[in-house]
Design a protein around this motif. Structure first.
Motif, PDB file in Angstrom:
ATOM      1  N   GLY A  46      23.384  15.837  12.626  1.00 30.16           N
ATOM      2  CA  GLY A  46      22.546  16.278  13.882  1.00 30.16           C
ATOM      3  C   GLY A  46      21.081  16.244  13.416  1.00 30.16           C
ATOM      4  N   TYR A  47      20.655  16.764  12.317  1.00 33.92           N
ATOM      5  CA  TYR A  47      19.464  16.851  12.028  1.00 33.92           C
ATOM      6  C   TYR A  47      18.858  15.829  11.659  1.00 33.92           C
ATOM      7  CZ  TYR A  47      18.462  22.130  12.230  1.00 33.92           C
ATOM      8  OH  TYR A  47      18.176  23.306  12.818  1.00 33.92           O
ATOM      9  N   ALA A  48      19.807  14.811  10.995  1.00 30.69           N
ATOM     10  CA  ALA A  48      19.211  13.677  10.480  1.00 30.69           C
ATOM     11  C   ALA A  48      18.931  12.609  11.460  1.00 30.69           C
ATOM     12  CB  ALA A  48      20.270  12.914   9.391  1.00 30.69           C
ATOM     13  N   ARG A  49      20.035  12.687  12.506  1.00 24.88           N
ATOM     14  CA  ARG A  49      19.606  11.705  13.572  1.00 24.88           C
ATOM     15  C   ARG A  49      18.263  12.296  14.459  1.00 24.88           C
ATOM     16  NH1 ARG A  49      21.755  12.908  18.772  1.00 24.88           N
ATOM     17  NH2 ARG A  49      21.755  11.278  20.165  1.00 24.88           N
ATOM     18  N   ALA A  50      18.020  13.508  14.617  1.00 22.40           N
ATOM     19  CA  ALA A  50      16.778  13.977  15.384  1.00 22.40           C
ATOM     20  C   ALA A  50      15.534  13.734  14.545  1.00 22.40           C
ATOM     21  CB  ALA A  50      16.898  15.337  15.646  1.00 22.40           C
ATOM     22  N   ALA A  51      15.466  14.058  13.125  1.00 22.41           N
ATOM     23  CA  ALA A  51      14.612  13.717  12.342  1.00 22.41           C
ATOM     24  C   ALA A  51      14.159  12.329  12.295  1.00 22.41           C
ATOM     25  CB  ALA A  51      14.920  14.460  10.985  1.00 22.41           C
ATOM     26  N   SER A  52      15.176  11.591  12.237  1.00 26.03           N
ATOM     27  CA  SER A  52      14.876  10.173  12.033  1.00 26.03           C
ATOM     28  C   SER A  52      14.358   9.554  13.505  1.00 26.03           C
ATOM     29  CB  SER A  52      16.271   9.435  11.813  1.00 26.03           C
ATOM     30  OG  SER A  52      16.195   7.998  11.889  1.00 26.03           O
ATOM     31  N   ALA A  53      14.658  10.100  14.384  1.00 24.51           N
ATOM     32  CA  ALA A  53      13.986   9.705  15.913  1.00 24.51           C
ATOM     33  C   ALA A  53      12.638  10.148  15.750  1.00 24.51           C
ATOM     34  CB  ALA A  53      14.815  10.364  16.980  1.00 24.51           C
ATOM     35  N   LEU A  54      12.207  11.250  15.066  1.00 23.41           N
ATOM     36  CA  LEU A  54      10.947  11.536  14.949  1.00 23.41           C
ATOM     37  C   LEU A  54       9.968  10.863  13.643  1.00 23.41           C
ATOM     38  CD1 LEU A  54      11.315  15.312  15.728  1.00 23.41           C
ATOM     39  CD2 LEU A  54      10.280  13.903  17.370  1.00 23.41           C
ATOM     40  N   GLY A  55      10.678   9.767  13.270  1.00 24.97           N
ATOM     41  CA  GLY A  55      10.064   8.912  12.482  1.00 24.97           C
ATOM     42  C   GLY A  55      10.211   9.389  10.866  1.00 24.97           C
ATOM     43  N   VAL A  56      10.918  10.521  10.782  1.00 24.00           N
ATOM     44  CA  VAL A  56      11.226  10.831   9.113  1.00 24.00           C
ATOM     45  C   VAL A  56      12.045   9.612   8.616  1.00 24.00           C
ATOM     46  CG1 VAL A  56      12.445  12.471   7.709  1.00 24.00           C
ATOM     47  CG2 VAL A  56      11.036  13.258   9.627  1.00 24.00           C
ATOM     48  N   ASP A  57      11.817   9.331   7.344  1.00 25.94           N
ATOM     49  CA  ASP A  57      12.622   8.413   6.478  1.00 25.94           C
ATOM     50  C   ASP A  57      13.488   9.157   5.762  1.00 25.94           C
ATOM     51  OD1 ASP A  57      11.058   6.310   7.489  1.00 25.94           O
ATOM     52  OD2 ASP A  57       9.954   6.086   5.630  1.00 25.94           O
ATOM     53  N   ILE A  58      14.872   8.858   5.840  1.00 24.34           N
ATOM     54  CA  ILE A  58      15.815   9.501   5.280  1.00 24.34           C
ATOM     55  C   ILE A  58      16.281   8.475   4.235  1.00 24.34           C
ATOM     56  CG2 ILE A  58      18.327  10.513   5.225  1.00 24.34           C
ATOM     57  CD1 ILE A  58      17.503  11.143   8.148  1.00 24.34           C
ATOM     58  N   ILE A  59      16.062   8.572   2.646  1.00 23.54           N
ATOM     59  CA  ILE A  59      16.390   7.729   1.779  1.00 23.54           C
ATOM     60  C   ILE A  59      17.558   8.114   0.896  1.00 23.54           C
ATOM     61  CG2 ILE A  59      15.525   6.364  -0.112  1.00 23.54           C
ATOM     62  CD1 ILE A  59      12.885   7.590   2.099  1.00 23.54           C
ATOM     63  N   GLN A  60      19.023   7.605   1.239  1.00 19.96           N
ATOM     64  CA  GLN A  60      19.866   8.151   0.433  1.00 19.96           C
ATOM     65  C   GLN A  60      20.159   7.154  -1.119  1.00 19.96           C
ATOM     66  OE1 GLN A  60      23.456   9.236   3.039  1.00 19.96           O
ATOM     67  NE2 GLN A  60      22.468   7.591   4.146  1.00 19.96           N
ATOM     68  N   ASN A  61      20.811   7.634  -1.901  1.00 21.13           N
ATOM     69  CA  ASN A  61      21.041   7.188  -3.203  1.00 21.13           C
ATOM     70  C   ASN A  61      19.618   6.958  -3.968  1.00 21.13           C
ATOM     71  OD1 ASN A  61      23.872   6.728  -2.818  1.00 21.13           O
ATOM     72  ND2 ASN A  61      23.270   4.947  -1.347  1.00 21.13           N
ATOM     73  N   CYS A  62      18.766   8.090  -3.860  1.00 21.75           N
ATOM     74  CA  CYS A  62      17.457   8.048  -4.352  1.00 21.75           C
ATOM     75  C   CYS A  62      17.198   9.188  -4.983  1.00 21.75           C
ATOM     76  CB  CYS A  62      16.562   7.723  -3.011  1.00 21.75           C
ATOM     77  SG  CYS A  62      14.708   7.740  -3.996  1.00 21.75           S
ATOM     78  N   GLU A  63      17.366   9.388  -6.172  1.00 23.82           N
ATOM     79  CA  GLU A  63      17.376  10.578  -7.049  1.00 23.82           C
ATOM     80  C   GLU A  63      15.920  10.774  -7.732  1.00 23.82           C
ATOM     81  OE1 GLU A  63      20.176  10.999 -10.255  1.00 23.82           O
ATOM     82  OE2 GLU A  63      19.644  13.140 -10.651  1.00 23.82           O
ATOM     83  N   VAL A  64      15.286  12.003  -7.526  1.00 24.26           N
ATOM     84  CA  VAL A  64      13.983  12.152  -8.279  1.00 24.26           C
ATOM     85  C   VAL A  64      14.214  12.367  -9.671  1.00 24.26           C
ATOM     86  CG1 VAL A  64      12.224  13.982  -8.524  1.00 24.26           C
ATOM     87  CG2 VAL A  64      13.151  13.220  -6.108  1.00 24.26           C
ATOM     88  N   THR A  65      13.341  11.657 -10.448  1.00 27.82           N
ATOM     89  CA  THR A  65      13.587  11.770 -11.913  1.00 27.82           C
ATOM     90  C   THR A  65      12.042  12.200 -12.486  1.00 27.82           C
ATOM     91  OG1 THR A  65      12.672   9.546 -12.024  1.00 27.82           O
ATOM     92  CG2 THR A  65      15.229   9.883 -11.848  1.00 27.82           C
ATOM     93  N   GLY A  66      11.231  12.629 -11.711  1.00 28.59           N
ATOM     94  CA  GLY A  66       9.955  13.243 -12.415  1.00 28.59           C
ATOM     95  C   GLY A  66       9.124  13.584 -11.356  1.00 28.59           C
ATOM     96  N   ILE A  67       8.299  14.671 -11.655  1.00 26.31           N
ATOM     97  CA  ILE A  67       7.234  15.064 -10.847  1.00 26.31           C
ATOM     98  C   ILE A  67       5.789  14.937 -11.690  1.00 26.31           C
ATOM     99  CG2 ILE A  67       6.184  16.920  -9.529  1.00 26.31           C
ATOM    100  CD1 ILE A  67       9.147  18.216  -9.386  1.00 26.31           C
ATOM    101  N   ARG A  68       5.053  14.095 -10.993  1.00 25.31           N
ATOM    102  CA  ARG A  68       3.677  14.063 -11.493  1.00 25.31           C
ATOM    103  C   ARG A  68       2.623  14.982 -11.102  1.00 25.31           C
ATOM    104  NH1 ARG A  68       2.746   7.428 -11.592  1.00 25.31           N
ATOM    105  NH2 ARG A  68       4.460   7.142 -13.271  1.00 25.31           N
ATOM    106  N   ARG A  69       1.923  15.609 -11.813  1.00 21.17           N
ATOM    107  CA  ARG A  69       0.944  16.677 -11.353  1.00 21.17           C
ATOM    108  C   ARG A  69      -0.459  16.063 -11.935  1.00 21.17           C
ATOM    109  NH1 ARG A  69       3.031  22.063 -13.951  1.00 21.17           N
ATOM    110  NH2 ARG A  69       0.908  22.747 -13.029  1.00 21.17           N
ATOM    111  N   GLU A  70      -1.029  15.075 -11.085  1.00 23.00           N
ATOM    112  CA  GLU A  70      -2.206  14.550 -11.488  1.00 23.00           C
ATOM    113  C   GLU A  70      -3.455  15.533 -10.371  1.00 23.00           C
ATOM    114  OE1 GLU A  70      -0.618  11.123 -10.449  1.00 23.00           O
ATOM    115  OE2 GLU A  70      -0.119  10.482 -12.698  1.00 23.00           O
ATOM    116  N   GLY A  71      -2.740  16.139  -9.465  1.00 21.14           N
ATOM    117  CA  GLY A  71      -3.841  16.700  -8.635  1.00 21.14           C
ATOM    118  C   GLY A  71      -4.525  17.734  -9.103  1.00 21.14           C
ATOM    119  N   PRO A  72      -5.724  18.152  -8.455  1.00 25.81           N
ATOM    120  CA  PRO A  72      -6.492  19.369  -8.790  1.00 25.81           C
ATOM    121  C   PRO A  72      -5.844  20.416  -9.489  1.00 25.81           C
ATOM    122  CG  PRO A  72      -6.784  18.980  -6.544  1.00 25.81           C
ATOM    123  CD  PRO A  72      -6.144  17.849  -6.956  1.00 25.81           C
ATOM    124  N   GLY A  73      -6.139  21.047 -10.555  1.00 25.57           N
ATOM    125  CA  GLY A  73      -5.329  22.135 -11.025  1.00 25.57           C
ATOM    126  C   GLY A  73      -3.883  21.753 -11.173  1.00 25.57           C
ATOM    127  N   GLY A  74      -3.734  20.602 -11.635  1.00 24.00           N
ATOM    128  CA  GLY A  74      -2.227  20.272 -11.972  1.00 24.00           C
ATOM    129  C   GLY A  74      -1.418  20.098 -10.672  1.00 24.00           C
TER     130      GLY A  74
END
Lengths: 98, 176, 421, 970
Positions: free
Chosen positions: C193-221
């Motif tokens: 239900g949430y996926a359908r409503a979020a998708s309708a508001l333009g949210v991209d839902i990407i499955q089979n996509c695992e986060v493998t690293g977090i980059r911290r190049e912004g100000p103050g890490g």
């Protein structure tokens, strides 16, 4: 039901054991010297790895002794069990071939 | 209930064993031989083994822990004897005669009754004569000891858990 | 993507043409765009709800939800669907009741029948200590405007006929605390239900996509990008909602969390006609049970005693659970277990969640729900979205900050139910 | 007169003996060795149930545990009603009573079938798209309706009287499945000297051999070899477990089996938990149905099932059969059925060019084969009457058999986290590698020939002794299911999951609506989530999903196998643990006396403690008032045996306790006691208790009843892992000592005559003393402690001696008014003195200072468990909840009531922890935790009342009585 190798009694079923959380978190000899952040880290922060994990067990319904083990938390396979106070056996670090 | 209740079924007997003197002995393994002198039999140092003789027995329960079973009179005589044997060497002797009760389970196939609640392999190969251990029977902790080669088991259980353990053993025996 | 409204009418219209006109309920882009305003790591109920409220209430447009498997495949699809808000401390009551109020209108808001069923949650008391603890909850709940009432054993039996209240039971039922507004919902439907409503508001839902690293190049890490199995994603705002995997994701940003992940098992029986009208929870006997709309008894077990990410079940957890269930409900001894499975729940030292900022600028975390996260899904998503959007904790989320473990300001719901004197 | 569809002779059932049974009120007969299904088919009964969603009529589909349709209710008397039993797996017994389910008013005429008429409106997932309002319509109207339509059988309504058992077992080799492969494996292993367990879910061992009387093994007819093999296995002491399903494969080869013993009267089910060094899986394979319109009509069956009914049970499932053979085994079934006396109307083979040898044999047998044709739709109503072929030809039949190929049963192998690989030639997933010591043999790894099964079993069992040989069978072939399901998604009423009414087009709809993961397809359509757990629907559903996604089957993948393999009884899993055996009930040594006195008891952890001793005409309150007055004015006697006790012995005993407790111990002289408080490392109180120093190196530590095991475990943890250098040892003595408490002004008067070897006068035995002595000749440890604020003693003696001593004290005390009192009176008396009870005044968030116990903390001590946490900012806030006394005006507030600053306040500032009527003060008193309480003495605060006006209370010092402590030091 895991089969756990107690250093004293050999392989015993998991129901005889009590898990003791992450191992190698030695209690600081001088707690008063630690900052609140350092003390909170000792009390609460845990590695909680997916893979080789050094943990404590006690053979509570057996010889009663605490001991350490390294278990792969993805497959629940034991890589090693070793007495409390001993260093973590090499070849069982995070990232070592499980 | 505990006095002398005896249950027999399928060639197996479950009975309450008479009272005895019991001690929890704890000391460094290196100092254990001192106790043998006072006890009159060698304290077992190998894991999960028991030694018995002259109406007494010593059961290894942990690397620094033994359960001593002895005749009633020992309750008075053993503590002083141990004091002398250990002298200045630290050790802990605590009488636990009243803490626990004992049952005997004997007869061919008795280990099948134990298998209802005890998760250990109780075959000859895995649990031979002279073997003992603290373990579980269902939800209750017990000490299990197999004195000799015949299929006979000595079970120690804390007093307040005895009725539950006995009832569980009894139902398992009758349903064998 | 316009969302085709669901209704009896649309169902009837589609019936005339063999239901060939239905569109995918949510868009599944094969891979993430190069950059987003905010990225939610974790496509369970909490994560999808967060994305939905970010888009609907905070006008964010470029939002992505990255799910390493399939949405709703984690704890969202593995829990026993119990919903209640009668927690002890005011901070908890506020959070869970905020969620319960959202549950009450959720099907209409999402135009998706999540089958929220306020059939009542009854917690059974089996000792003087239980009675004291439950009555304390009831007094505190009423003060916080949360419904909760004390029932005598006879009233408990009337509310839940299968309950055995005989005085000769090993743990006789001495009464109960009932929250009538509590109940259950269909867990899969919440994620979809949430996926359908979020998708309708333009949210991209990407499955089979695992986060493998977090980059911290912004100000103050500060966070600047996420490395994923489907390429690099630039963003300055990351909300980690990864439940049992939270420690692994946060470690990528150099943070060690006050979390331990435990297997939590549950099971269902074969389906039978309606026999169990409500939810019954017994902390003393360790029995948690309700009946799904398909007729299966849904039974919750305790966690395993050791931390693990493997979802293998263990037989002694099932035997312990079912001896408790058949003790409280002796007529169910002839029912059969149809399916048993496990989830991985992330547990905090005080058994309360962590919702808020982290020492890493731009990195927000919503985790630590332990064995009780499903009931909070809408509320958790709502307050976490506000926290991410504004960069400061929503008032309801504020007490559940990460720093509490340093100051000692714990919210220890489990302690209150400690063992008898 | 034998049943109409029974063959003249043959089959396993013992035709000499007749068993009578009833189904939906009609009585039939069958034989031992029949299942309920085979006996029903012998009488031509196919219609046995109604499907879950559309309530379509359903007949027997299979001959095994994969049965989705023939689920019946068995009724063996009060408390013995059992829903959803698979008729194919119910061994027939005399007097068996069975009913069909999920239909009203009757199986033949079910009103529920109306939903079938509206099926177009009710595709998969329709309930997500509607029923969303108005208002609370869902839970008031729609949900109750759906719940009534859903569910299959009726839950049992009465407590189950039967007994259930459990058994741990260990073996070298566990063999699952006693067909040819399993028997060969067990023989090989046992001949090699291994300890072997062999289990099989059927009531007879033999597996596929039971329906192959004509084969020859090792020179013997199949059934004869079976008897010889079983005799040898018994001789080799193999544990044979028929009627036993291996349902869960756990870590390190812990395999759980559910046995339904042949019951004379013993337990109804037995759970086996087997730890096997090696496991051999010989679990066979399950035939696949095929999707076509009306493939769910009664009389449409799996082809091999009909063959099994004919050859194993001697039952023809119909007169005239048509066989849809996409796989060669369809032909073999047709030939066998014809030989058994059934007319074969035709074999339809969707393959353009079926195998030449089978075509030849069919022709030789006068059986028409329609090559390149399938079934467009079946004909008939509650029983199949014929079919229309894809070529448009009408064929009449009363039995329509489906042979869609075979699915090796890899459920247990994948539970052992074995990897599966797709085998295109076998058109199936086969076992690949596994992390456990497990081997597969026979059909469960795609080897279907008898010879192959025997050889693989023999090898898997270790290859000892001569391998039983059989002539090699022909290599089977069939149309890949991906091809066989083409077009099904457009056919109406072409079912994939028969029980959950999942049609082929539902699976296509799911994929179209974005449910592209096979796990999503399963959950959205509920395909494979019925009681048969997808045994006949998973592969067909996967093939249709793959086709709709335009992918190969292996690219889509399987859903994860969950335990159990087949539904397993709650009773067997619960085992013996029921009633009093659910959990131990712990009773202290003086329980018997209290019970005889008519005491009321309360559960405290696993113990039962006497709560009060009401006399005739007294309720609990009256009894408590009397008991309290007796203690204050004369003397009370109380059983404190359940308190935890730990003997701490060794030269470093005092040092160890200094580190564990907040209190100092080193300077405590032997013969003295101190009230100890233990914290967790986070600084919160976790336990308390009096600690007596028996000698320089020996402490008698007491804990709360509930905390005994926890404290001992925590002590062993710190001693073994943090302070291993300390020479000290711990021994639990909780049950070594019974504890008789004597409390009250007359306590010494009553006790003194019994005490030998010790002067217990006030001067030489002051409050908080301890000494070894004899009481009534019994060795004892005598404490002078008080939990009531009165002059008090606690006599610790051996449990066997306690009842005699208690009765003697009762007799001696009677003239002085000695009165037994229970835990309720104890609660009141200690509250009057402001003494806390851990887990009532504390809840895991309370520090020593909060509880007004800072006086006990050793100020000079460098460290103790929890000390560092007490320095954290949160612990030093001035507005922390603090223990206070409360004087309620009027009635006694409820324990747990919230404390408000004003009657209308919405924010609580604390809560009432204990509340009683105080006989001593003759008014209600309470203890509570109040924000900054110690600075609010004299203020008025308010306790919330459920549905009433708050109760005003004055904040006071927690000690209501004898603040100076004169009475306790008397």
């Amino acid at each position: 039901m895991l089969l756990i190798r107690c250093p004293h009694c050999g392989d015993r079923p998991e129901v005889e054991f009590r898990h003791g959380g992450e191992a190698h978190l030695a209690r600081p000899p001088e707690p008063a010297a630690l900052s609140d952040a350092e003390w909170a880290a000792y009390l609460h922060q845990r590695r909680n790895p997916r893979g080789p994990h050094a943990e404590r067990w006690r053979h509570i319904h057996g010889c009663g002794r605490f001991f350490n083990a390294v278990r792969d938390t993805l497959t629940d396979r034991f890589l090693a069990t070793y007495p409390t106070g001993a260093a973590r056996p090499d070849g069982t670090q995070q990232g070592d071939p499980a | 209930m505990h006095e002398n209740s005896v249950i027999r079924h399928a060639g197996i007997t479950l009975r309450a064993l008479p009272g005895m003197a019991r001690f929890a002995l704890r000391c460094a393994p290196a100092d254990a031989p001192r106790a043998s002198q006072a006890l009159g039999l060698d304290l077992p140092l190998a894991a999960l083994t028991a030694s018995a003789g002259a109406g007494r027995a010593a059961l290894w329960l942990g690397p620094d822990e033994w359960l001593i079973l002895a005749e009633d009179g020992a309750a008075e005589t053993l503590p002083p004897a141990m004091e002398d044997a250990f002298a200045a060497t630290p050790f802990s002797l605590v009488e636990v005669s009243g803490r626990q009760l004992a049952y005997g389970l004997s007869g061919p196939g008795a280990e099948e009754v134990l298998a209802e609640g005890c998760p250990l392999d109780l075959s000859d190969a895995a649990f031979g004569p002279g073997t003992c251990t603290r373990t579980l029977f269902g939800k209750v902790e017990m000490v299990l000891w197999r004195p000799g080669p015949e299929p006979a088991w000595h079970i120690e259980v804390w007093r307040s858990f005895a009725p539950h353990l006995h009832a569980h053993l009894r139902e398992a025996l009758l349903d064998l | 993507m316009s969302m085709r409204r669901f209704s009896l009418l649309s169902l009837a219209r589609e019936a005339l043409r063999g239901h060939s006109g239905w569109q995918p309920q949510w868009r599944s882009p094969p891979s993430p765009a190069a950059a987003y305003d905010a990225v939610i790591v974790g496509g369970g109920g909490h994560g999808l709800a967060t994305a939905y409220y970010l888009a609907r209430e905070h006008g964010m447009r470029r939002i992505a939800v990255l799910e390493k498997g399939w949405i709703g495949g984690g704890n969202t699809g593995r829990n026993t669907t119990i919903i209640r808000s009668n927690y002890l401390f005011p901070e908890s009551a506020a959070l869970y009741d905020h969620a319960l109020k959202l549950w009450e209108g959720l099907s209409r808001e999402l135009n998706y029948n999540v089958m929220f069923s306020p059939r009542g949650v009854l917690m059974s008391a089996h000792s003087v200590h239980d009675i004291q603890s439950f009555q304390r909850h009831i007094h505190a709940n009423r003060l916080a405007g949360v419904d909760n009432e004390w029932l005598t054993p006879e009233q408990c039996k009337a509310f839940c006929p299968p309950l055995d209240i005989s005085p000769h039971a090993r743990y006789p039922v001495l009464g109960g605390a009932l929250q009538r507004r509590g109940g259950t919902a269909r867990h899969d439907a919440v994620a979809w239900g949430y996926a359908r409503a979020a998708s309708a508001l333009g949210v991209d839902i990407i499955q089979n996509c695992e986060v493998t690293g977090i980059r911290r190049e912004g100000p103050g890490g500060a966070v600047s990008a996420l490395e994923t199995t489907k390429g690099l994603v630039r963003t300055a705002r990351v909300g980690v909602v990864a439940a049992g995997s939270t420690s692994l994701v946060m470690a990528m940003a150099g943070l060690r969390m006050p979390l331990e992940s435990y297997p939590l098992q549950a099971l269902v029986s074969e389906p039978v006609k309606p026999v169990f009208p409500c939810v019954v929870m017994s902390n003393t006997v360790h029995a948690y049970i309700s009946q799904s709309d398909k007729g299966e008894l849904v039974i919750g077990a305790g966690t395993d005693q050791y931390t693990s990410y493997s979802q293998a079940g263990s037989i002694q957890i099932l035997t312990h659970t079912l001896d408790a269930i058949t003790e409280m409900f002796p007529m169910f001894r002839r029912m059969r277990m149809l399916r048993a499975w496990g989830g991985i729940v992330d547990v905090t030292p005080d058994r309360s969640p962590i919702i808020g900022l982290t020492p890493v600028p731009g990195l927000f975390v919503n985790c630590g729900w332990g064995t009780g996260g499903f009931k909070a899904t809408p509320g958790s998503g709502h307050v976490f979205a506000a926290t991410i959007a504004k960069g400061e904790p929503h008032p309801i989320a504020a007490p559940f900050n990460l720093a509490r473990f340093e100051t000692g300001r714990m919210i220890d719901e489990a302690a209150a139910a400690a063992v008898a004197h | 007169m034998s049943a109409p569809f029974r063959t003249h002779q043959g089959g396993r059932p013992d035709r000499a003996r007749t068993l009578r049974f009833t189904f939906d009120g009609r009585t039939y007969d069958g034989h031992p060795g029949d299942t309920l299904a085979s006996a029903l088919l012998a009488h031509g009964v196919h219609l046995t149930g109604r499907s879950f969603k559309y309530h379509r009529p359903r007949g027997i589909l299979s001959a095994g545990p994969e049965e989705p349709n023939a689920l019946v209710e068995l009724d063996a008397g009060p408390g013995r009603r059992e829903p959803n039993s698979r008729a194919t797996m119910v061994p027939l017994r005399d007097g068996l009573l069975a009913r069909s389910q999920n239909r009203w008013p009757s199986l033949a005429w079910d009103a529920g079938a109306l939903t079938g008429a509206a099926a177009a409106l009710l595709p998969a997932g329709f309930y997500y798209k509607t029923f969303m309002g108005p208002g609370r319509a869902w839970e008031k109207l729609y949900e109750p309706l759906i719940r009534r339509m859903a569910g299959l059988g009726r839950a049992p309504a009465e407590a189950d009287p039967d007994r259930y058992a459990q058994r741990y077992a260990h073996c070298d080799v566990l063999v699952v499945g006693a067909g040819p492969a399993g028997l060969a494996a067990a023989l090989a292993a046992a001949r090699g000297g291994a300890r072997v367990i062999l289990c099989d879910e059927q009531m007879e061992m033999g597996g596929s051999l039971l329906s192959q009387p004509g084969t020859r093994i090792a020179g013997l007819p199949g059934w004869e070899w079976l008897e010889v093999a079983l005799a040898e296995l018994r001789a080799l002491k193999v544990r044979l477990l028929p009627r036993t399903t291996a349902f869960s494969y756990g870590l390190q080869n812990m395999v759980s089996l559910a046995e339904l013993p042949e019951r004379a009267e013993g337990p109804r089910e037995r759970l086996w938990m087997v730890r096997a060094a090696r496991v051999v899986l010989a679990t066979g394979a399950i035939e696949r149905p095929l999707p076509f319109s009306g493939n769910d009509r009664p009389g449409v069956m799996l082809a091999d099932a009909a063959r099994v009914y004919a050859l194993r049970y001697g039952v023809l499932a119909g007169h005239r059969a048509a066989v849809l053979a996409a796989h060669d085994s369809g032909y073999e079934a047709a030939f066998a059925l014809q030989a058994a006396g059934m007319e074969i109307a035709a074999i339809l083979d969707p393959r353009a060019a079926p195998p030449a040898d089978l075509l030849a044999e069919a022709t030789g047998r006068g059986i028409r084969v329609l090559a390149g044709q399938g079934v467009a739709r079946s004909l008939g109503g509650r029983r199949v009457t014929g079919l229309i072929s894809t070529g448009g030809e009408r064929i009449g039949c009363d039995l329509l058999l489906m042979a869609g190929g075979w699915t090796p049963s890899v459920h247990l192998f994948s539970q052992a986290r074995g990897a599966l690989r797709w085998d295109a030639a076998r058109d199936a997933y086969l076992p690949d590698t596994a992390p456990e010591a497990v081997l597969c043999a026979g059909a469960c790894q795609g080897s279907y020939g008898l010879g192959a099964c025997l050889a693989e079993g023999h090898a898997a069992g270790g290859g000892h002794g001569a391998a039983p040989g059989a002539q090699p069978g022909r290599e089977p072939s069939g149309m890949p299911t991906a091809q066989a399901v083409a077009g099904a998604a457009k056919a109406p009423m072409a079912f994939v999951d028969f029980q959950n009414d999942v049609q082929a087009k539902d699976i296509a709809l799911a994929v179209r609506e974005g449910f592209r993961s096979i796990e999503h397809v399963k959950r959205y359509t509920t395909n494979g989530m019925a009681t048969d757990q997808g045994k006949t629907s998973n592969m067909v559903g996967l093939a249709i999903a793959a086709a709709t996604l335009g992918q190969e089957i292996p690219a889509v993948g399987l859903t994860r196998y969950r335990h159990p393999v087949t539904p397993t009884g709650f009773g067997g899993l619960a085992g013996r643990h029921r009633g009093d055996l659910f959990e131990p009930i712990r009773r202290a040594p003086l329980h018997g006396w209290a019970e005889a006195e008519g005491a009321l008891f309360e559960p405290v952890a696993q113990w039962r403690r006497a709560r009060a001793f009401p006399r005739a005409g007294e309720d609990l309150h009256a009894a408590v008032l009397r008991e309290c007055r007796a203690v204050r004015q004369a003397a009370g006697i109380f059983d404190a045996s359940t308190l935890g006790k730990i003997e701490v012995v060794g030269p470093d005993a005092a040092e160890f306790l200094e580190r564990l407790y907040v209190n100092p111990w080193k300077k405590l002289a032997p013969g003295r006691c101190r009230y100890g408080i233990m914290l967790r490392e986070d600084g919160f109180v976790t336990d308390d208790g009096v600690v007596g120093r028996m000698a320089a190196d020996r402490f008698h530590v007491t804990t709360t009843t509930g905390g005994a095991a926890r404290v001992l475990h925590m002590m062993e943890d710190y001693l073994q892992t943090e302070f291993p250098e300390l020479r000290v040892w711990l021994t639990s003595t909780t049950e070594q000592w019974a504890v008789i408490a004597l409390q009250g002004p007359k306590a010494r008067t009553i006790l003194e005559p019994f005490v030998e070897g010790l002067d217990i006068s006030a001067a030489s035995f002051p409050h908080m003393s301890v000494a070894a002595c004899r009481v009534m000749g019994i060795p004892a440890r005598l404490f002078r402690v008080s939990f009531t604020g009165e002059l008090g003693f606690e006599v610790n003696v051996a449990p066997d001696q306690a009842p005699a001593l208690w009765r003697a004290l009762m007799r001696a005390g009677a003239p002085h008014g000695l009165t037994p009192y229970g835990t309720e009176a104890m609660h009141v008396l200690r509250a009057e003195k402001g003494y806390i009870i851990v887990s009532q005044e504390t809840d895991g968030t309370v520090t020593p200072d909060d509880a007004g116990l800072s006086w006990a903390v050793g100020k000079a001590k460098r460290d103790f468990v929890g000390k560092r946490s007490l320095a954290r900012p949160e612990m030093r806030r001035r507005d922390r909840p603090q223990l206070v006394g409360l004087l309620p005006r009027g009635t006694v507030p409820q324990e747990g009531a919230q404390i408000l600053a004003s009657p209308g306040a919405r924010m609580a500032e604390g809560h009432v922890t204990s509340a009683y009527w105080s006989p001593a003060l003759d008014r209600p008193i309470a203890l509570g935790l109040l924000a900054g309480g110690r600075e609010r003495m004299g203020q008025t605060v308010y306790a919330t009342v459920m549905g009433g006006a708050p109760i005003a209370m004055e904040v006071t010092d927690p000690v209501f009585l004898d603040k100076a402590g004169e009475r306790v030091n008397a």
